[in-house]
Scaffold this active site. Structure first.
Site, PDB file in Angstrom:
ATOM      1  N   CYS A  76      -5.547  -2.845   2.633  1.00  0.00           N
ATOM      2  CA  CYS A  76      -5.289  -2.746   4.071  1.00  0.00           C
ATOM      3  C   CYS A  76      -6.541  -2.867   4.961  1.00  0.00           C
ATOM      4  O   CYS A  76      -7.023  -3.949   5.210  1.00  0.00           O
ATOM      5  CB  CYS A  76      -4.523  -1.456   4.359  1.00  0.00           C
ATOM      6  N   GLU A 127       0.841  -1.198   0.000  1.00  0.00           N
ATOM      7  CA  GLU A 127       0.000   0.000   0.000  1.00  0.00           C
ATOM      8  C   GLU A 127       0.878   1.250   0.000  1.00  0.00           C
ATOM      9  O   GLU A 127       1.908   1.298   0.662  1.00  0.00           O
ATOM     10  CB  GLU A 127      -0.885  -0.008   1.251  1.00  0.00           C
ATOM     11  N   LYS A 164      -9.658   2.643  -2.287  1.00  0.00           N
ATOM     12  CA  LYS A 164      -9.884   2.075  -0.953  1.00  0.00           C
ATOM     13  C   LYS A 164     -11.215   2.555  -0.367  1.00  0.00           C
ATOM     14  O   LYS A 164     -11.459   3.748  -0.250  1.00  0.00           O
ATOM     15  CB  LYS A 164      -8.726   2.471  -0.035  1.00  0.00           C
TER      16      LYS A 164
END
Length: 259
Positions: free
Chosen positions: A144, A44, A110
């Site tokens: 994540c 990430e 995300k």
């Protein structure tokens, strides 16, 4: 169409808010990969570390990093994926890009922003999950904190591989280990997690724990903790089809939609 998919996981430290140096470092690591590879996976925010100052490092989809990724994928004839800070229409996104060898680029923004770090204050949330079709493999790319929310990764489209790229800190690494394994089991897929190592400028320590879990939740890699490492793992379609046919768990899942 390929029965096997060779993926390279790059677990490494990141240089804080320095895209140029991070690109240089990754170029050197990738040049040292001699085995055949279909897909390279970076962590990430691989150009900057997990910064809450996006204006310091943000690029566009026509910027240097996207150009570098496209050139690398074409030259090496593999796909490459990871997330970076992208500015678009006045918003900042923690965007995971998937760059194909032919130059095609797909992206996922995300969805679950990490409120503990204030990510929700500076980055705009994504609203769409994507499935990448690459060499006959269906791949679901996530980032994540998404790992903590199983409904978002729910396998209703028979994807084969779930990929999480992360800057997941050492104090909570047990959750990372546990949830990666769980996501593989519940979705009857390979679950791949690529995390960074080292310490960032906020003094957060990262222990890696990058891993690949199969359909049964068995870890199939040997990546060390806390150390920089590159490991190539072969994913096998036969493994997925055999166990899905034998166990058929996905057919028994509850039916609902995310509003």
């Amino acid at each position: 169409m390929s029965d096997n998919l060779n993926i390279a996981l790059i677990q490494t430290a990141l240089v804080w808010e320095n895209p140029q140096q991070n690109r240089t470092n990754f170029s050197e690591k990738i040049e040292n990969i001699k085995e055949p590879v279909d897909l390279v996976i970076l962590p990430e925010m691989f150009t900057s570390g997990f910064t809450m100052q996006p204006s310091h490092v943000a690029e566009t989809m026509q910027g240097e990093t996207i150009s570098w990724l496209t050139s690398l994928a074409s030259k090496k004839q593999f796909a490459i994926t990871g997330s970076l800070v992208i500015e678009e229409n006045g918003n900042f996104y923690n965007r995971m890009v998937f760059v194909h060898p032919n130059g095609k680029i797909e992206h996922y923004d995300k969805r679950h922003r990490f409120t503990l770090a204030g990510e929700h204050k500076v980055y705009t949330a994504g609203s769409k999950k994507i499935i990448v079709d690459y060499k006959g493999w269906k791949i679901c790319p996530l980032v994540c904190y998404d790992l903590r929310f199983p409904v978002w990764s729910r396998n209703t489209v028979d994807y084969d591989v779930l990929i999480y790229v992360a800057n997941w800190p050492a104090p909570r690494i047990t959750a990372w280990d546990t949830l990666l394994k769980a996501r593989g089991i519940e979705n009857m897929c390979y679950c791949v997690g690529v995390n960074r190592v080292g310490t960032d400028d906020n003094n957060h320590e990262y222990s890696g724990h990058s891993a690949v879990y199969d359909v049964l939740g068995t870890r199939v890699d040997t990546i060390p903790f806390y150390e920089e490492a590159i490991e190539i793992i072969t994913l096998k379609k036969e493994h997925i089809s055999n166990y899905r046919s034998k166990l058929n768990f996905l057919s028994d899942q509850d039916q609902f939609s995310i509003m």
